[in-house]
Design a protein around this motif. Structure first.
Motif, PDB file in Angstrom:
ATOM      1  N   LYS A  87       0.866  -1.180   0.000  1.00  0.00           N
ATOM      2  CA  LYS A  87       0.000   0.000   0.000  1.00  0.00           C
ATOM      3  C   LYS A  87       0.903   1.231   0.000  1.00  0.00           C
ATOM      4  O   LYS A  87       1.442   1.616   1.039  1.00  0.00           O
ATOM      5  CB  LYS A  87      -0.946  -0.012   1.210  1.00  0.00           C
ATOM      6  CG  LYS A  87      -1.903   1.160   1.239  1.00  0.00           C
ATOM      7  CD  LYS A  87      -3.061   0.923   2.199  1.00  0.00           C
ATOM      8  CE  LYS A  87      -2.641   0.664   3.609  1.00  0.00           C
ATOM      9  NZ  LYS A  87      -3.784   0.574   4.554  1.00  0.00           N
ATOM     10  N   LYS A 127      -0.702   7.417  -4.705  1.00  0.00           N
ATOM     11  CA  LYS A 127      -0.849   6.725  -5.975  1.00  0.00           C
ATOM     12  C   LYS A 127       0.369   6.977  -6.852  1.00  0.00           C
ATOM     13  O   LYS A 127       0.824   8.102  -6.998  1.00  0.00           O
ATOM     14  CB  LYS A 127      -2.117   7.183  -6.703  1.00  0.00           C
ATOM     15  CG  LYS A 127      -3.407   6.694  -6.078  1.00  0.00           C
ATOM     16  CD  LYS A 127      -4.608   7.068  -6.933  1.00  0.00           C
ATOM     17  CE  LYS A 127      -5.895   6.491  -6.354  1.00  0.00           C
ATOM     18  NZ  LYS A 127      -7.065   6.803  -7.207  1.00  0.00           N
ATOM     19  N   LYS A 176      -1.446   4.490 -12.300  1.00  0.00           N
ATOM     20  CA  LYS A 176      -1.273   4.885 -10.907  1.00  0.00           C
ATOM     21  C   LYS A 176      -2.286   4.219  -9.980  1.00  0.00           C
ATOM     22  O   LYS A 176      -3.474   4.155 -10.281  1.00  0.00           O
ATOM     23  CB  LYS A 176      -1.401   6.397 -10.767  1.00  0.00           C
ATOM     24  CG  LYS A 176      -0.240   7.189 -11.342  1.00  0.00           C
ATOM     25  CD  LYS A 176      -0.433   8.683 -11.090  1.00  0.00           C
ATOM     26  CE  LYS A 176       0.745   9.490 -11.605  1.00  0.00           C
ATOM     27  NZ  LYS A 176       0.590  10.937 -11.340  1.00  0.00           N
ATOM     28  N   HIS A 177      -1.783   3.776  -8.841  1.00  0.00           N
ATOM     29  CA  HIS A 177      -2.632   3.253  -7.765  1.00  0.00           C
ATOM     30  C   HIS A 177      -1.768   3.063  -6.535  1.00  0.00           C
ATOM     31  O   HIS A 177      -0.533   3.048  -6.627  1.00  0.00           O
ATOM     32  CB  HIS A 177      -3.286   1.930  -8.169  1.00  0.00           C
ATOM     33  CG  HIS A 177      -4.566   1.657  -7.447  1.00  0.00           C
ATOM     34  ND1 HIS A 177      -4.609   1.168  -6.160  1.00  0.00           N
ATOM     35  CD2 HIS A 177      -5.861   1.810  -7.821  1.00  0.00           C
ATOM     36  CE1 HIS A 177      -5.879   1.032  -5.779  1.00  0.00           C
ATOM     37  NE2 HIS A 177      -6.654   1.430  -6.770  1.00  0.00           N
ATOM     38  N   LYS A 178      -2.410   2.924  -5.398  1.00  0.00           N
ATOM     39  CA  LYS A 178      -1.679   2.643  -4.162  1.00  0.00           C
ATOM     40  C   LYS A 178      -1.458   1.154  -3.928  1.00  0.00           C
ATOM     41  O   LYS A 178      -0.468   0.753  -3.314  1.00  0.00           O
ATOM     42  CB  LYS A 178      -2.435   3.210  -2.956  1.00  0.00           C
ATOM     43  CG  LYS A 178      -2.445   4.719  -2.848  1.00  0.00           C
ATOM     44  CD  LYS A 178      -3.151   5.144  -1.555  1.00  0.00           C
ATOM     45  CE  LYS A 178      -3.131   6.660  -1.382  1.00  0.00           C
ATOM     46  NZ  LYS A 178      -3.780   7.050  -0.104  1.00  0.00           N
ATOM     47  N   ARG A 179      -2.376   0.316  -4.408  1.00  0.00           N
ATOM     48  CA  ARG A 179      -2.405  -1.086  -3.994  1.00  0.00           C
ATOM     49  C   ARG A 179      -1.835  -2.011  -5.064  1.00  0.00           C
ATOM     50  O   ARG A 179      -2.287  -2.024  -6.213  1.00  0.00           O
ATOM     51  CB  ARG A 179      -3.836  -1.482  -3.634  1.00  0.00           C
ATOM     52  CG  ARG A 179      -4.449  -0.637  -2.520  1.00  0.00           C
ATOM     53  CD  ARG A 179      -3.745  -0.842  -1.190  1.00  0.00           C
ATOM     54  NE  ARG A 179      -4.050  -2.145  -0.640  1.00  0.00           N
ATOM     55  CZ  ARG A 179      -5.106  -2.395   0.131  1.00  0.00           C
ATOM     56  NH1 ARG A 179      -5.944  -1.425   0.482  1.00  0.00           N
ATOM     57  NH2 ARG A 179      -5.324  -3.602   0.580  1.00  0.00           N
ATOM     58  N   TRP A 180      -0.858  -2.843  -4.629  1.00  0.00           N
ATOM     59  CA  TRP A 180      -0.161  -3.752  -5.522  1.00  0.00           C
ATOM     60  C   TRP A 180       0.103  -5.071  -4.808  1.00  0.00           C
ATOM     61  O   TRP A 180       0.060  -5.136  -3.581  1.00  0.00           O
ATOM     62  CB  TRP A 180       1.167  -3.131  -5.984  1.00  0.00           C
ATOM     63  CG  TRP A 180       0.987  -1.784  -6.609  1.00  0.00           C
ATOM     64  CD1 TRP A 180       0.956  -0.566  -5.970  1.00  0.00           C
ATOM     65  CD2 TRP A 180       0.749  -1.511  -7.981  1.00  0.00           C
ATOM     66  NE1 TRP A 180       0.729   0.437  -6.878  1.00  0.00           N
ATOM     67  CE2 TRP A 180       0.597  -0.104  -8.121  1.00  0.00           C
ATOM     68  CE3 TRP A 180       0.664  -2.305  -9.129  1.00  0.00           C
ATOM     69  CZ2 TRP A 180       0.365   0.500  -9.349  1.00  0.00           C
ATOM     70  CZ3 TRP A 180       0.439  -1.703 -10.355  1.00  0.00           C
ATOM     71  CH2 TRP A 180       0.292  -0.315 -10.456  1.00  0.00           C
ATOM     72  N   GLU A 229      -1.194  -5.675 -10.336  1.00  0.00           N
ATOM     73  CA  GLU A 229      -2.233  -4.828  -9.769  1.00  0.00           C
ATOM     74  C   GLU A 229      -3.071  -5.667  -8.801  1.00  0.00           C
ATOM     75  O   GLU A 229      -3.328  -6.842  -9.062  1.00  0.00           O
ATOM     76  CB  GLU A 229      -3.134  -4.277 -10.874  1.00  0.00           C
ATOM     77  CG  GLU A 229      -2.414  -3.383 -11.849  1.00  0.00           C
ATOM     78  CD  GLU A 229      -3.290  -2.957 -13.011  1.00  0.00           C
ATOM     79  OE1 GLU A 229      -3.225  -1.789 -13.410  1.00  0.00           O
ATOM     80  OE2 GLU A 229      -4.047  -3.805 -13.537  1.00  0.00           O
ATOM     81  N   LYS A 238      -9.064  -4.131  -7.440  1.00  0.00           N
ATOM     82  CA  LYS A 238      -9.743  -3.070  -6.702  1.00  0.00           C
ATOM     83  C   LYS A 238     -10.689  -2.344  -7.649  1.00  0.00           C
ATOM     84  O   LYS A 238     -10.488  -2.318  -8.865  1.00  0.00           O
ATOM     85  CB  LYS A 238      -8.753  -2.059  -6.123  1.00  0.00           C
ATOM     86  CG  LYS A 238      -7.696  -2.643  -5.200  1.00  0.00           C
ATOM     87  CD  LYS A 238      -8.257  -3.151  -3.899  1.00  0.00           C
ATOM     88  CE  LYS A 238      -8.548  -2.024  -2.936  1.00  0.00           C
ATOM     89  NZ  LYS A 238      -8.977  -2.529  -1.606  1.00  0.00           N
ATOM     90  N   ASP A 285     -11.700   0.726  -9.451  1.00  0.00           N
ATOM     91  CA  ASP A 285     -10.927   1.899  -9.880  1.00  0.00           C
ATOM     92  C   ASP A 285     -11.167   2.061 -11.374  1.00  0.00           C
ATOM     93  O   ASP A 285     -11.418   1.079 -12.081  1.00  0.00           O
ATOM     94  CB  ASP A 285      -9.435   1.676  -9.604  1.00  0.00           C
ATOM     95  CG  ASP A 285      -8.570   2.861 -10.004  1.00  0.00           C
ATOM     96  OD1 ASP A 285      -8.473   3.813  -9.196  1.00  0.00           O
ATOM     97  OD2 ASP A 285      -8.008   2.846 -11.113  1.00  0.00           O
ATOM     98  N   ASN A 293      -9.146   2.430 -13.677  1.00  0.00           N
ATOM     99  CA  ASN A 293      -8.173   1.671 -14.457  1.00  0.00           C
ATOM    100  C   ASN A 293      -8.143   0.190 -14.091  1.00  0.00           C
ATOM    101  O   ASN A 293      -7.314  -0.555 -14.626  1.00  0.00           O
ATOM    102  CB  ASN A 293      -6.776   2.268 -14.262  1.00  0.00           C
ATOM    103  CG  ASN A 293      -6.643   3.629 -14.894  1.00  0.00           C
ATOM    104  OD1 ASN A 293      -6.995   3.813 -16.053  1.00  0.00           O
ATOM    105  ND2 ASN A 293      -6.137   4.595 -14.139  1.00  0.00           N
ATOM    106  N   ARG A 294      -9.033  -0.224 -13.184  1.00  0.00           N
ATOM    107  CA  ARG A 294      -9.083  -1.631 -12.797  1.00  0.00           C
ATOM    108  C   ARG A 294     -10.525  -2.136 -12.977  1.00  0.00           C
ATOM    109  O   ARG A 294     -10.999  -2.185 -14.108  1.00  0.00           O
ATOM    110  CB  ARG A 294      -8.523  -1.801 -11.379  1.00  0.00           C
ATOM    111  CG  ARG A 294      -7.047  -1.394 -11.304  1.00  0.00           C
ATOM    112  CD  ARG A 294      -6.373  -1.697  -9.989  1.00  0.00           C
ATOM    113  NE  ARG A 294      -4.973  -1.269 -10.011  1.00  0.00           N
ATOM    114  CZ  ARG A 294      -4.133  -1.404  -9.012  1.00  0.00           C
ATOM    115  NH1 ARG A 294      -4.544  -1.946  -7.862  1.00  0.00           N
ATOM    116  NH2 ARG A 294      -2.869  -0.989  -9.128  1.00  0.00           N
TER     117      ARG A 294
END
Length: 527
Positions: A197, A201, A209-213, A264, A267, A269, A271-272
């Motif tokens: 986390k 982002k 871009k995102h926080k969660r990977w 990724e 989540k 989003d 882009n998801r």
């Protein structure tokens, strides 16, 4: 974003110089010297030749007149000149070598060097030569204040992270993050997967871009390719979203932890999983209808969950988050799934003419099934890591796919159905008998639609062995380092290739895949 990698330039760099005679009263112009390659790209421990052309071709230059230095005249830091040989009239070959070991991990370098030549009592002006290392496997570095072995699945731990893009992707400069363990059975194994986390982002290895990977260990997969293949197929399907992913090597608190697949996290989003994120007050009318992200999984470990009434599916609500799940939302999505579940169960057993596809997206169910069946992944039946999502005002949609490292593309199931026509019953996993795909397959029109989609998609699916070969080559060096770190696969859930070498396992995987899609093509043709 991926960088545009520079290609070697076939440039002629004209160089001239003057030299003084012994009495220092006359100036002689030495022959013009041309360097035919201005940039060299080197692999670890590799040697390459630099061609040097001298004009006129009878210029009095001997091989020992050439040297290679940096701009200050010192020896280069990362490369050495091994030799120079005359290869023809006015032609020379300078061999330079990368000083790193064959299994060197990471570390970008670009050296702006000079090819120097002293001849005929004078000195030719230095010839510029750029030497850089080839793109390499990206490197993730995570540092925590506690030892790795104290990290758990339950608690986020403060950490620092940086990512070296390996020359193929932009770097992620060191920043704050949080890390914890992830997975179910995989967390209990020696090589562990992690969730990340980021503090804010960020784009990671060219992914939006995102926080969660997630850092997926692929510990039980001798080839490291099963998830990668599945996601490649998924991203070339009609499914709304399949996780983006890139390979990387992980250093944890300075220690090497091996080859991982950085993905990724699933989540909601743009882009998801691109569905509406519910806001406070979305508890009535059209707003109550979405969006929802669900996971069908026998671990049944989310705070908000329920089991369907007809086929007893364990449904975990992934979004909205537990603190956002009002009674109205839980009642709505549970009622929606139960209505659909009852329609599928009745129609699959010939007890009703109600069309389940009033509530369920037909196209996604077809591509989802094909993805799982091609990979011979039985977890549709389990169910484990089976995702659905529902947007506001829309039907329930299958996807995204997830988790293909176990019992996929194995030799003993290469020519049999995995998620069709199986009605055996396990008390622990009742959905084996009454899973939605198994029931829907009783509908001849649904099978006919699968057949049409298969025939459309089959040309792409036949090209996957070429993809396997490209990926084999791309990860070969990193796999050797990973194998040195984790030589034994001990999970109790083998893919039956854990004792093979990497190349033997990949060869087997490719042959199983080829046999499987040929068998499927032959059998689907008869539907």
């Amino acid at each position: 974003m991926k960088k545009n990698l520079r290609h070697p330039l076939l440039a002629l760099c004209a160089l001239a110089a003057t030299a003084c005679s012994d009495d220092k009263t006359q100036t002689a112009i030495l022959p013009e010297t041309l360097l035919s390659t201005s940039e060299v790209v080197l692999d670890p421990a590799a040697t390459k030749s630099v061609r040097i052309t001298v004009t006129p071709d009878d210029a009095d230059i001997a091989p020992e007149d050439f040297t290679l230095t940096d701009a200050a005249g010192a020896a280069p830091a990362h490369v050495r000149m091994q030799s120079v040989v005359r290869s023809g009239e006015g032609l020379y070959e300078m061999k330079i070598r990368d000083l790193r070991s064959a299994d060197a991990v990471g570390g970008k370098y670009v050296e702006e060097l000079q090819v120097n030549c002293t001849a005929a009592g004078g000195r030719i002006a230095p010839m510029p030569l750029t030497v850089r290392n080839t793109p390499y496997m990206p490197i993730v570095r995570i540092t925590t204040q506690i030892p790795q072995e104290q990290i758990t699945k339950e608690t986020w731990v403060a950490a620092r992270i940086s990512i070296d893009g390996g020359g193929a992707f932009d770097d992620l400069e060191e920043m704050d993050t949080e890390v914890k363990g992830r997975g179910n059975s995989t967390w209990g194994w020696e090589k562990k997967p992690y969730a990340l986390k980021l503090a804010k982002k960020n784009e990671v290895l060219g992914m939006p871009k995102h926080k969660r990977w997630c850092l997926i260990a692929n510990y039980m997969d001798r080839t490291h390719l099963r998830n990668r293949i599945a996601y490649h197929i998924g991203r070339n399907s009609k499914l709304a979203y399949t996780v983006r992913n890139e390979y990387a090597e992980l250093y944890f608190n300075g220690a090497y932890y091996g080859l991982f697949l950085l993905t990724e996290q699933i989540k909601v989003d743009e882009n998801r999983v691109d569905i509406v994120e519910m806001e406070p007050g979305d508890d009535a009318g059209e707003a109550l209808t979405g969006g929802y992200l669900l996971e069908f999984d026998t671990n049944y470990d989310e705070d908000c969950k329920f089991r369907s009434q007809s086929t007893y599916i364990p449904v975990n609500i992934k979004s909205p988050d537990p603190e956002e799940m009002t009674a109205e939302r839980l009642d709505y999505i549970q009622s929606y799934v139960n209505t659909l579940d009852a329609a599928i169960a009745a129609a699959g057993k010939g007890q009703s003419a109600t069309d389940p596809f009033q509530w369920l997206d037909r196209e996604s169910m077809i591509d989802y099934w094909i993805c799982f069946e091609v990979m011979a992944n039985h977890e549709i039946l389990h169910p484990k890591s089976i995702y659905f999502h529902k947007d506001r005002g829309g039907k329930l949609v299958a996807g995204p796919i997830w988790d293909f490292d176990y019992e996929t593309l194995v030799a003993h199931t290469q020519t049999q159905w995995i998620n069709y026509g199986l009605f055996y019953q396990y008390n622990e996993f009742p959905w084996y008998a009454d899973n939605w795909w198994n029931l829907l397959m009783n509908d001849a029109s649904f099978r006919a639609d699968i057949k049409r989609r298969w025939q459309e998609w089959y040309p792409f699916l036949k090209e996957i062995p070429a993809f396997i070969e490209r990926e084999r080559a791309a990860i070969a060096a990193a796999e050797r380092r990973n194998f040195a770190r984790w030589p034994n696969i001990d999970t109790g859930h083998p893919n039956r290739d854990e004792k093979l070498s990497f190349d033997e396992a990949v060869d087997l995987l490719a042959s199983v895949y080829a046999a499987r899609i040929a068998w499927m093509n032959e059998n689907i043709a008869n539907w």
